[in-house]
Design an enzyme around this catalytic site. Sequence first.
Site, PDB file in Angstrom:
ATOM      1  N   LYS A   1      38.108  23.551   6.547  1.00  0.00           N
ATOM      2  CA  LYS A   1      39.311  22.733   6.700  1.00  0.00           C
ATOM      3  C   LYS A   1      39.197  21.242   6.259  1.00  0.00           C
ATOM      4  O   LYS A   1      40.044  20.514   6.002  1.00  0.00           O
ATOM      5  CB  LYS A   1      39.743  22.740   8.090  1.00  0.00           C
ATOM      6  CG  LYS A   1      40.370  24.151   8.873  1.00  0.00           C
ATOM      7  CD  LYS A   1      41.461  24.631   8.263  1.00  0.00           C
ATOM      8  CE  LYS A   1      41.987  26.034   8.881  1.00  0.00           C
ATOM      9  NZ  LYS A   1      42.995  26.840   7.963  1.00  0.00           N
TER      10      LYS A   1
ATOM     11  N   ASN B   1      48.130  31.944   1.186  1.00  0.00           N
ATOM     12  CA  ASN B   1      47.640  31.168  -0.079  1.00  0.00           C
ATOM     13  C   ASN B   1      48.914  30.141  -0.322  1.00  0.00           C
ATOM     14  O   ASN B   1      49.164  29.635  -1.424  1.00  0.00           O
ATOM     15  CB  ASN B   1      47.507  31.883  -1.192  1.00  0.00           C
ATOM     16  CG  ASN B   1      47.008  31.356  -2.465  1.00  0.00           C
ATOM     17  OD1 ASN B   1      46.160  30.338  -2.323  1.00  0.00           O
ATOM     18  ND2 ASN B   1      47.484  31.292  -3.467  1.00  0.00           N
TER      19      ASN B   1
END
Length: 508
Positions: free
Chosen positions: A396, A114
């Site tokens: 993405k 993360n």
Amino acid sequence: MTLDVEGVTRLVSNSSMAQFQEMMRQQLESSMHMELEKLQSTSKGSDAETCKKNFEGFEKLFHRFLQVKGPSVEWAKINRPPEDSIQPYERIQEKVLPHSVADSLNKLVVVKLNGGLGTSMGCKGPKSLISVRNENTFLDLTVQQIEHLNKTYNTDVPLVLMNSFNTDEDTRKILQKYTHHRVKIHTFNQSRYPRINKESLLPIAKDVGLVGESAEGWYPPGHGDIYASFYNSGLLEQLIAEGREYIFVSNIDNLGATVDLHILNHLVSQPNGKRCEFIMEVTDKTRADVKGGTLIQYEGKLRLLEIAQVPKAHVDEFKSVSKFKIFNTNNLWISLAAIKRLQEQNAMDMEIIVNPKTLNGGLNVIQLETAVGAAIKCFDYAMGINVPRSRFLPVKTTSDLLLVMSNLYSLEAGSLTMSEKREFPTTPHVKLGSSFTKVQEYLTRFESIPDMLELDHLTVSGDVTFGKNVSLKGTVIIIANHGDRIDIPAGSMLENKIVSGNLRILDH
């Protein structure tokens, strides 16, 4: 006996060159050490200890960086992995799950990487806080998945987030909303390393602060840093003490990376003497994945080969779908005890990725990074599992976002699955132009997400908007030329169509 004067001169000059290079290396390491000590002197309190550990890790990486000569692999030594080292998922799935699934789950920890920001999609703050489906963020979906597991099997699988200094503060604030969910959430921070000047190879930061001029002086060193930072945080030790044995690591933006009970069962049912310490999930390459890292056999060990390690003359061969058929999804299952052992033996060996960057002022710097999967060669009885493509669903770009927001997928307990109404299992190829790059702008261009169940290929370029209840089928190409705008009317059905020029729907 004749004296080969040239040969002797060459030997002496080679020897002198080696000595000179060694002297230069030592000088650079000494200069680096002095600069890091200066930086460390600007840190205070508890930050000083963290800073010290970070700099120790960076100095090891820098030392290895100075030692490396040329490509890290010899192409001629590369072999295909042995048949049994990469198992098809179907074979793993054949094993019947035990009645005690809960016992296996209680040995597991889910770790999400993360550390990334949402900047490439035009968002501020951690990428994990971007809404991807029905107002749910990546983090929401992750928590829902694990909570569903814990409720279904009456278990206590914890979630661990590896944050970076870029994402830690915002992530911690948002975690309060999960207080009443049935998931224990832990966090730790990956290291913070100094960017170095490409010419002088010395840090560009003047102090350890993250504001003002110094802010650009720091970077998180890639997800390969998980091993050291997890160990240094004390959390690894704590989880082992709780009886946890394995972590399942994945990128938080891979919506296909859910806990798989069959892979977990395969891990925990291995005989003690030959217990697998590392599983890498791989999947079949398509032309869209030619740059993805692949598994090879190298000097008797299973090893991850990344495109950055490939000599220029062999890049096309590396990209070939016929020779290298699979790529790394970055879904990894790793033994906690093995990470502890390798860290304590200082035996974690990962290839260095040299990442060049140009800062806003034009200064050229380099970042020394590592990749989590590159450590596969350090673990015992490591293997790959060739999983279905559905376990690799990364978001993405907004093109990926359009797919996961559409009716191609249904959402249940935080998990996305391909709709049964889709007749073929492959996802459509979607390519949205630069007008759609930023999430906010992308959202304003769709009154509602089109029906894409029968879509194969979509290309959109220029100033294009979509009305409500649009349906796209087959191959659809929409190109608005510079200065033109195309509004796809509400209720339109486009099947195998090319739309170009200027199509504007005006209110009247």
